[in-house]
Design an enzyme around this catalytic site. Structure first.
Site, short mmCIF file in Angstrom:
data_model
loop_
_atom_site.label_atom_id
_atom_site.label_comp_id
_atom_site.label_asym_id
_atom_site.label_seq_id
_atom_site.Cartn_x
_atom_site.Cartn_y
_atom_site.Cartn_z
N GLY A 59 -6.88 -0.22 -6.91
CA GLY A 59 -8.15 0.40 -6.54
C GLY A 59 -8.02 1.91 -6.43
O GLY A 59 -7.16 2.53 -7.08
N HIS A 97 -15.09 -0.76 3.88
CA HIS A 97 -15.02 0.34 4.84
C HIS A 97 -15.95 1.48 4.46
O HIS A 97 -16.55 2.11 5.32
CB HIS A 97 -13.58 0.87 4.93
N ASP A 102 -13.81 -4.38 -3.28
CA ASP A 102 -14.84 -3.46 -2.79
C ASP A 102 -15.78 -2.96 -3.89
O ASP A 102 -16.85 -2.45 -3.60
CB ASP A 102 -14.19 -2.25 -2.11
N ARG A 120 0.83 -1.21 0.00
CA ARG A 120 0.00 0.00 0.00
C ARG A 120 0.87 1.26 0.00
O ARG A 120 0.40 2.34 0.33
CB ARG A 120 -0.94 -0.02 1.21
#
Ligand code: F6P
Length: 370
Positions: free
Chosen positions: A132, A201, A157, A96
């Site tokens: 993403g 989230h 997601d 990340r």
């Protein structure tokens, strides 16, 4: 065949090869953010479409943007791309790390210039970034520094703007749905409430999809702040109707409509409150990273292959600064600025929401009050 005749075509073909090599593009590729089933299928599709047609050399960078900073590369030849279609995760590794805020030697540094330098050092014509929302922001920043960038939309997601769907979502949806199915029999046998937390989230695509597909009794998503009294009433109504068990599917980011300042994890507190209010024993299952692991579904393989091969076409056409998006059965190029900084949440009038309400699933709100 004379010696001379044998010699001429060989040198001619050598010459042609030389010219072809000069015309070949150098393509860099990396996978960043949380891994997603279908990444390897997309790498394979991109690589096979480029390399087999001798259009380009493909260089993989390891562990997302960090590999580009640290110059850790892996050559992706035909053999390396073989046998990876069905593999979960990413053969390149991921992280990340953000180019402009990367932990290096105990400090957080802006490594963008190092990335630009390494891009030039490898004589890249284009860098393909698969990821993403975060990856798209990072990729866009590099595009603004003058690099040729193409992105592919992956995230379980399913919350990227500009594409109908992202790869990885279908696989995660299948896994979460199977979990709902399996929890039904144990909840039923023990007369319990089982609260299943799935990833998401900020958006509820996974919770809503798995909840509807698995026939959950309550589905709670971030887009619809819930009211505990409404959820309790729906479970008690089921009990009065003779169904003394319930399945509640909750997205990580679901939250109550009224303030939430307790330190305890929302899902645990939700289960505890429901147990207290309904007097039905409650249990929590947190699906976690199981949702991201393992082989991609057939749908995700097809999607990743479609987008990967389309990406090779866009490279051939030199259409840079775009995301390769799924649109119906085709792939289209969407300018990065239309994607970056946006999030595709579940529209409140989405057909899945209407279907959930239609079969009597509680979404934590009072639909009549809308
Ligand atoms: O890939 C997106 C996502 O799955 C989110 O839904 C989740 O909150 C997050 O990643 C967790 O991932 P990690 O543990 O890798 O940070």
């Amino acid at each position: 065949m004379t010696r001379h005749a044998a010699h001429v075509p060989r040198s001619f073909s050598t010459h042609l090869n030389f010219v072809a090599e000069l015309m070949m593009k150098s393509v860099g590729v990396l996978t960043a953010g949380g891994d997603s089933p279908g990444l390897n299928a997309a790498l394979r599709a991109l690589g096979k479409a480029l390399v087999s047609r001798r259009q380009a050399n493909l260089i993989g960078f390891r562990d997302g943007f960090r590999g580009l900073v640290e110059n850790r590369i892996i050559r992706l030849d035909k053999e390396d791309l073989s046998g990876i279609l069905t593999l979960g995760g990413t053969i390149l590794g991921t992280s990340r790390d953000k180019p402009h805020r990367m932990p290096v030697g105990g400090k957080t540094l802006d490594m963008t210039d190092v990335i630009v330098e390494n891009y030039r050092k490898h004589h890249l014509d284009v860098l393909v970034c698969m990821g993403g929302g975060g990856t798209h922001k990072n990729a866009w920043k590099l595009a603004q520094k003058g690099l040729n960038i193409i992105t592919l939309p992956k995230t379980i997601d399913n919350d990227l703007e500009g594409t109908d769907i992202t790869f990885g979502f279908d696989t995660a949806l299948d896994i979460a749905t199977e979990a709902v199915d399996r929890l039904h029999s144990t909840a039923h046998s023990h007369h319990r409430i089982i609260v299943l937390e799935v990833m998401g989230h900020n958006t509820g695509w996974l919770a809503l999809g798995a909840g509807v597909a698995g026939g959950a009794d309550v589905i709670l998503i971030p887009e619809i702040p819930y009211d505990l009294d409404t959820v309790t009433a729906s479970i008690l109504r089921r009990s009065r109707g003779g169904k003394n068990f319930s399945i509640v599917v909750v997205a990580e980011g679901a939250h109550p409509a009224s303030g939430d300042d307790e330190p305890e994890r929302g899902t645990m507190r939700l289960a505890r409150e429901l147990e207290k209010r309904t007097r039905l024993e409650s249990r929590v299952t947190i699906l976690g990273h199981l949702q991201r692991g393992g082989a991609p579904t057939a749908y995700d393989r097809l999607l990743a292959t479609r987008l990967g091969t389309a990406c090779a076409e866009f490279i051939h056409e030199e259409r840079y600064g775009v995301m390769v998006a799924a649109r119906g059965d085709t792939a289209v190029a969407v300018p990065l600025e239309e994607v970056v900084g946006k999030r595709r949440t579940v529209p409140l009038d989405h057909p899945w929401i209407r279907s959930a309400r239609g079969v009597g699933t509680c979404l934590g709100d009072d639909p009549a009050a809308r």
